[in-house]
Design an enzyme around this catalytic site. Sequence first.
Site, mmCIF file in Angstrom:
data_model
loop_
_atom_site.group_PDB
_atom_site.id
_atom_site.type_symbol
_atom_site.label_atom_id
_atom_site.label_comp_id
_atom_site.label_asym_id
_atom_site.label_seq_id
_atom_site.Cartn_x
_atom_site.Cartn_y
_atom_site.Cartn_z
ATOM 1 N N LYS A 14 10.460 41.138 71.017
ATOM 2 C CA LYS A 14 9.993 42.326 70.280
ATOM 3 C C LYS A 14 8.548 42.107 69.859
ATOM 4 C CE LYS A 14 10.037 40.335 65.951
ATOM 5 N NZ LYS A 14 8.822 39.955 65.216
ATOM 6 N N SER A 17 16.769 37.704 69.183
ATOM 7 C CA SER A 17 17.208 38.469 70.346
ATOM 8 C C SER A 17 18.330 37.734 71.076
ATOM 9 C CB SER A 17 16.018 38.680 71.288
ATOM 10 O OG SER A 17 16.449 39.248 72.496
ATOM 11 N N GLY A 19 12.401 35.798 69.645
ATOM 12 C CA GLY A 19 13.219 35.260 70.739
ATOM 13 C C GLY A 19 14.589 34.775 70.291
ATOM 14 N N ASP A 37 16.000 39.508 61.539
ATOM 15 C CA ASP A 37 15.508 40.292 62.686
ATOM 16 C C ASP A 37 16.588 40.604 63.715
ATOM 17 O OD1 ASP A 37 12.997 40.247 61.632
ATOM 18 O OD2 ASP A 37 12.160 38.811 63.072
ATOM 19 N N LEU A 64 7.804 36.690 68.187
ATOM 20 C CA LEU A 64 8.324 37.579 69.228
ATOM 21 C C LEU A 64 9.843 37.772 69.128
ATOM 22 C CD1 LEU A 64 6.126 36.162 72.130
ATOM 23 C CD2 LEU A 64 5.975 38.484 71.181
HETATM 24 O O1 C5P Z 1 16.346 35.923 57.824
HETATM 25 P P1 C5P Z 1 15.813 34.693 58.442
HETATM 26 O O2 C5P Z 1 16.822 33.564 58.450
HETATM 27 O O3 C5P Z 1 15.224 34.904 59.791
HETATM 28 O O4 C5P Z 1 14.620 34.225 57.526
HETATM 29 C C1 C5P Z 1 14.070 32.932 57.579
HETATM 30 C C2 C5P Z 1 13.263 32.698 56.317
HETATM 31 O O5 C5P Z 1 12.102 33.530 56.311
HETATM 32 C C3 C5P Z 1 13.993 33.038 55.031
HETATM 33 O O6 C5P Z 1 14.755 31.953 54.560
HETATM 34 C C4 C5P Z 1 12.862 33.383 54.096
HETATM 35 O O7 C5P Z 1 12.258 32.200 53.617
HETATM 36 C C5 C5P Z 1 11.849 34.044 55.017
HETATM 37 N N1 C5P Z 1 11.960 35.515 55.030
HETATM 38 C C6 C5P Z 1 11.489 36.228 53.930
HETATM 39 N N2 C5P Z 1 11.550 37.598 53.948
HETATM 40 C C7 C5P Z 1 12.054 38.263 55.011
HETATM 41 C C8 C5P Z 1 12.533 37.546 56.134
HETATM 42 C C9 C5P Z 1 12.471 36.162 56.101
HETATM 43 O O8 C5P Z 1 11.008 35.648 52.950
HETATM 44 N N3 C5P Z 1 12.058 39.595 55.018
#
Ligand code: C5P
Length: 284
Positions: free
Chosen positions: A9, A101, A98, A133, A96
């Site tokens: 993406k 996805s 990956g 994501d 991106l």
């Molecule tokens: O949701 P995900 O596991 O991909 O997020 C990884 C880290 O990125 C989270 O633990 C957080 O520290 C940060 N994050 C954030 N705000 C978001 C998405 C991610 O602070 N909207």
Amino acid sequence: MLTVFSPAKINLFLRVLGKRSDGYHEISSLFQTVDLGDTLHIQLSDQDELTCTDETIPTDASNLILKAIHLFRQKTGVESKFKVHLNKSIPIQAGLGGGSSNAASTLWALNELTKSRIPLYELQNWSAAIGSDVPFFFSHGTAYCTGRGEVIYPLSPLVPPATAWVVKPKHIALSTPEMYKSLQAHPFQEEQSGHRQDLNYLLSGILEYVNDFERPAFSAKPELMRLKASLMQGGFETVLMTGSGSAFFCLGQGQMPQIDHLSVFPVHFIHRGLSGWYQKATIG
Ligand code: C5P
């Protein structure tokens, strides 16, 4: 055996509206799938096994594909095990999407392989537990995303640019959690109405190409600022970092600069059909 395409993406715009009490950040972003992607070969097996063409990618429980398999079993009660081979093309730590996805594509494939008939909106809801994501990939390929990224407003396909490129400096990788952390050095423009305003602009055809991660990324890695300047000098209409970087996308006609250690991918916007999953050739 099922073979599924797992698209990357790009974020056509990405604003970070503020930090939330749960530690995540509230975002406002327009996501679009492109035909740069990985391929997953998935089959039923007597034990879970993940292999990958890229040896630098961890294939242990930290891989989002295995997280997706565990989540699927936990939610459905299905007891099957799966063997997955990941043919990796999407650069990692690039913004991106990956890994996200791959997780979404895995959930879709497991649903098919086990004939579980879980509605896609349900898979989408479950998938937020894997990463912010992941739910986007259950849209049809163009969506406005808010919350921590998991609140999805599906949009009609955009008028695709005549030409588009994804450009990744080979030696610069950025970690999403680190980039979110470094944002805190910069004051947020707290905007309570940010979401509604951005969505309204989008629906009336106004799109401002902006990414709030550019500033912290450029201060952490000044080479990225120089790369953006070189790409803009090449004449592209739009040059913007995607996600939390370090990849950029370029839209419009331009001359790719001759810079060493740059991966350059010509891309098209793609969409998934009414049923079925993304396919490399589904250009829209
Ligand atoms: O949701 P995900 O596991 O991909 O997020 C990884 C880290 O990125 C989270 O633990 C957080 O520290 C940060 N994050 C954030 N705000 C978001 C998405 C991610 O602070 N909207």
